[in-house]
Enzyme design. Sequence first.
Site, PDB file in Angstrom:
ATOM      1  N   ASP A  49      -1.080   5.814  -0.379  1.00 29.27           N
ATOM      2  CA  ASP A  49      -0.063   4.830  -0.064  1.00 29.27           C
ATOM      3  C   ASP A  49       1.288   5.470  -0.391  1.00 29.27           C
ATOM      4  O   ASP A  49       1.357   6.447  -1.147  1.00 29.27           O
ATOM      5  CB  ASP A  49      -0.304   3.570  -0.892  1.00 29.27           C
ATOM      6  CG  ASP A  49       0.760   2.521  -0.683  1.00 29.27           C
ATOM      7  OD1 ASP A  49       1.133   2.272   0.474  1.00 29.27           O
ATOM      8  OD2 ASP A  49       1.233   1.954  -1.689  1.00 29.27           O
TER       9      ASP A  49
ATOM     10  N   ASP B 248       4.930   3.664  -1.044  1.00 33.62           N
ATOM     11  CA  ASP B 248       5.726   2.986  -2.075  1.00 33.62           C
ATOM     12  C   ASP B 248       4.850   2.595  -3.265  1.00 33.62           C
ATOM     13  O   ASP B 248       3.877   1.857  -3.108  1.00 33.62           O
ATOM     14  CB  ASP B 248       6.367   1.715  -1.501  1.00 33.62           C
ATOM     15  CG  ASP B 248       7.263   1.999  -0.311  1.00 33.62           C
ATOM     16  OD1 ASP B 248       8.483   2.106  -0.504  1.00 33.62           O
ATOM     17  OD2 ASP B 248       6.729   2.114   0.819  1.00 33.62           O
TER      18      ASP B 248
ATOM     19  N   ASP C 112      -1.649   1.173  -4.733  1.00 33.90           N
ATOM     20  CA  ASP C 112      -1.309   0.351  -5.899  1.00 33.90           C
ATOM     21  C   ASP C 112      -1.372  -1.147  -5.606  1.00 33.90           C
ATOM     22  O   ASP C 112      -0.853  -1.935  -6.394  1.00 33.90           O
ATOM     23  CB  ASP C 112       0.085   0.713  -6.425  1.00 33.90           C
ATOM     24  CG  ASP C 112       1.195   0.286  -5.473  1.00 33.90           C
ATOM     25  OD1 ASP C 112       1.028   0.447  -4.251  1.00 33.90           O
ATOM     26  OD2 ASP C 112       2.234  -0.202  -5.961  1.00 33.90           O
TER      27      ASP C 112
END
Length: 221
Positions: free
Chosen positions: A9, A11, A167
């Site tokens: 991922d 960000d 996240d």
Amino acid sequence: MALSAVLFDLDGTLLDTAPDMVGALNALRAEESLAPMPYDTIRSAVSHGSARVVKAGFPDANPECSTRLQQRFLEIYRGALSRETRLFPGMDEVLDALTRRRIKSGIVTNKPAWLTEPLLAELGLRARFACVVSGDTVAERKPHPLPLLHAAALAEVAPTECIYVGDAERDVQAAHAAAMPALVANYGYLRSDEDSTRWAAMAYLTRPLDLLDWLETNGRL
């Protein structure tokens, strides 16, 4: 199963983009004659995109106003993509270690390409990745598995030879749906009330370098 690629991922996992996104939000609040909001109040919204960030900064805005504010937020953010954004500490070493072992790195993000590609270019990172799949690259976004499967195809590896690191819960859901092991970046933008252990991921990382330790321990390096 041999490991051929690690997909990340963007960000909150690969890049710490929160400083610039919070900065853009507070610039917008200044335009609206409002005081800046504390960094820690907005940080956890960053993984969930511009709409969530604007909602956090303007919780009482009606839908029409929110749309206007989001458009202006994106204009401000596009002009300051990489002022403070950096790889998370240790991530540069992780990417180098994967390259040395001929394991490909890729990105799968819900961030649109018109933000993703310039950001990677400004940071000089694009060439380090075998594939980059943005939120508008294919017809679906995470938690749908299609972006992860498309990334594997671009990297010319089998989905079963990839792992995905993110996240947010949708990252784990997408990985599971794509039959990829999911690892959670607990150093990312999780809310204080989120319990990532409920997401049933393969492992949980407290810092990027933990990924190398996990790969070695599990015979993937």
